[in-house]
Design an enzyme around this catalytic site. Structure first.
Site, PDB file in Angstrom:
ATOM      1  N   SER A 177      89.207  15.353   6.218  1.00 49.28           N
ATOM      2  CA  SER A 177      90.358  14.661   5.673  1.00 49.28           C
ATOM      3  C   SER A 177      91.453  15.588   5.162  1.00 49.28           C
ATOM      4  O   SER A 177      92.550  15.140   4.851  1.00 49.28           O
ATOM      5  CB  SER A 177      89.917  13.744   4.531  1.00 49.28           C
ATOM      6  OG  SER A 177      89.416  14.507   3.444  1.00 49.28           O
ATOM      7  N   LYS A 212      96.015  19.519  -1.726  1.00 43.70           N
ATOM      8  CA  LYS A 212      95.716  18.216  -1.132  1.00 43.70           C
ATOM      9  C   LYS A 212      96.006  17.115  -2.149  1.00 43.70           C
ATOM     10  O   LYS A 212      95.703  17.247  -3.339  1.00 43.70           O
ATOM     11  CB  LYS A 212      94.252  18.190  -0.700  1.00 43.70           C
ATOM     12  CG  LYS A 212      93.800  16.953   0.053  1.00 43.70           C
ATOM     13  CD  LYS A 212      92.345  17.139   0.471  1.00 43.70           C
ATOM     14  CE  LYS A 212      91.772  15.938   1.185  1.00 43.70           C
ATOM     15  NZ  LYS A 212      90.349  16.147   1.577  1.00 43.70           N
ATOM     16  N   SER A 223      85.280  18.101   5.627  1.00 42.30           N
ATOM     17  CA  SER A 223      86.721  17.916   5.504  1.00 42.30           C
ATOM     18  C   SER A 223      87.504  19.147   5.084  1.00 42.30           C
ATOM     19  O   SER A 223      88.716  19.073   4.934  1.00 42.30           O
ATOM     20  CB  SER A 223      87.018  16.762   4.540  1.00 42.30           C
ATOM     21  OG  SER A 223      86.728  15.533   5.165  1.00 42.30           O
TER      22      SER A 223
END
Length: 512
Positions: A158, A77, A182
């Site tokens: 997210s 990420k 997330s």
């Protein structure tokens, strides 16, 4: 200039016999090919790491000793630092020059285990902590991430890109981060496995923060075994992150501890107070599987105070975000001109056309108004939210009902991407309890709703990571509910939906 490419990789079980393992270079090339084929549709990957093939070749030249993740392509990420040529942006143009030359300790551990970092995944900008009307999966750097099962559906924030990339087969594993849902939410709506470990098991150093109380990285994979393998490599004490002081003594070989008989005789609490939102049929089927595997299920109908936990936790996040982000920005290279949250607010205002075309920054502005970590209101909010979610929440539920873990639906099926109204989530499970308490939370595919995947959550007390993974593994092996994405433009293209939408009788204007 960031290269908005793709990332993908064939599934590599690093535990396979050495002779059966493809080369690291072959795995990495396959990952890059799949990214190039699939990313234009999904926007799951922000950029491919330009040194990935060199790293893979070096692994192949030095095959002994092999790490447990030898040759496994992994996506990271884009709020986690890597030492290659890519910036770490959190999806924001304000950090487009944030090339630090540092590996986050968790990334260094993955490399030491033989993994190849192939690239950075898209995310909800600033990990979905910029504005209350945000669209999960959107960032100024990466654009809008799209669900691989239906491209007009949201991939949940997210760690959206990480979930979509793994679901689509771009890589066998990706690393997400969670503050409140997330990792598990994008995993559930993408139909993969996501594990949020106990806060303090995995280092957060050089990970762009929201909250030191709740933040943790976690693995996102297609199987529980792969999640356990990646977690084993990631976990450990980091002198720069005081929360991890117990990690070395608490961690274990999570993959070795998996058992397809772990549910037998275990008392499991069913969180009936956090069910519904279209998942009831899939949940009842999952509960039948748990019973068939020998679990003793105990219904838990009530839990008071979830709303208060959320309100108090939000106060904590606002205060910690300002303090923690300012501390992080102070460590970035001189090329990064935004050195404080106040600078970021000003940057967004000055670049509103690219940074705020769809929604604003009210969370940023609210955080900037907070009074610091010595503020009595902040301290009270942290004490209250943790106590209600942990000792008086999960811990009390486990003790009162004499159960070892809790289960329930993770999230509703994916909702439509909506540029007008933002995220339109029609409910949710009890994952915020584990997030606020800092306890482990695993989601495993449990079925589908009209072709869209939904997940089953397993939660337990602090440091019960091995148990939770093994319970989820037993369920996964017995149920086999993961579905392959079809990259449909819309779920309404499914044959059964098209038929249902077609009138049974001739309509006005029909020639028949």
């Amino acid at each position: 200039m960031l290269r908005h490419l793709l990332l993908a990789s064939s599934v590599l079980l690093a535990s396979a016999p050495a002779a059966a393992q493809p080369s690291a270079e072959a795995n990495t090339r396959d990952a890059i090919r799949r990214i190039e084929a699939l990313n234009p549709q999904t926007r799951a990957v922000i950029a491919v790491e330009p040194t990935a093939l060199d790293e893979a070749r070096a692994l192949d030249r030095n095959r002994r000793p092999r790490g447990p993740l030898f040759g496994m392509p992994i996506l990271v990420k884009d709020n986690i630092e890597t030492k290659g040529g890519l910036p770490t942006t959190a999806g924001s143009l304000a950090l487009k020059d944030n090339v630090t030359g540092r590996d986050a300790p968790l990334v260094a551990r993955l490399r030491a285990a033989g993994a190849v970092i192939v690239g950075k995944t898209n995310l909800s900008e600033w990990a979905n902590f910029r504005d209350g009307d945000s669209i999960s999966g959107w960032s100024a750097v990466g654009g809008q991430t799209r669900n691989a099962h239906a491209l007009d559906r949201n991939a949940c924030g997210s760690s959206t890109g990480s979930g979509v990339a793994v679901a689509a087969g771009m890589a066998p594993a990706a690393i997400g981060t969670e503050t409140n849902g997330s990792v598990v939410c994008p995993a559930a709506v993408s139909g993969i496995v996501g594990f949020k470990p106990t806060v303090g098991l995995v280092s957060r150093t050089y990970v762009i923060p929201i909250s030191h109380s709740q933040d943790t990285p976690g693995p996102m994979t297609r199987t529980v075994r792969e999640a356990a393998m990646v977690l084993t490599a990631m976990a450990g004490t980091d002198p720069l992150d005081s929360a991890t002081k117990e990690a070395d003594t608490r961690k274990s070989n999570y993959a070795a501890a998996l058992s397809d008989n772990s549910l037998r005789g275990k008392r499991i609490g069913v969180m009936r107070f956090a069910t519904g939102f279209g998942t009831d049929t899939a949940l009842e089927q999952a509960l039948q599987t748990l019973r068939a595997e020998g679990a003793i299920l105990v219904d838990i109908d009530k839990f008071e105070g979830r709303g208060q936990i959320g309100a108090e936790s939000y106060k904590v996040l606002l205060s910690e975000f300002k303090a923690d982000l300012n501390a992080y920005l102070a460590t970035t290279p001189p090329t990064v001109r935004t050195r404080t949250l106040a600078d970021l607010i000003a940057f967004n205002n000055a670049n509103a056309a690219t940074e705020m075309p769809l929604f604003g920054q009210d969370i940023f502005e609210g955080s900037e108004k907070t009074k610091g970590l010595d503020d009595p209101e902040y301290k009270k909010a942290r004490e209250t939210s943790f106590r209600m979610a942990g000792p008086e929440g999960i811990d009390k539920l486990l003790k009162t009902h004499n159960v070892v873990a809790l289960v329930g639906p993770t999230m509703p099926a994916a909702w439509l991407i909506d540029s007008v109204h933002g995220d339109q989530i029609s409910g949710g499970g009890a994952g915020s309890l584990a997030a606020v308490a800092g306890y482990p939370h695993l989601t495993v595919p449990m079925g589908e709703v009209r072709g869209l995947p939904v997940g089953l959550s397993f939660m337990g007390p602090k440091w019960s990571d091995a148990l939770i993974l093994s319970l989820g593994y037993d369920f996964e092996q017995a149920s086999q509910k993961r579905i392959e994405p079809r990259l449909m433009r819309s779920i309404e293209e499914r044959e059964d939906v098209v038929k249902a939408f077609t009138p049974a009788l001739p309509q006005a204007g029909s020639s028949k």
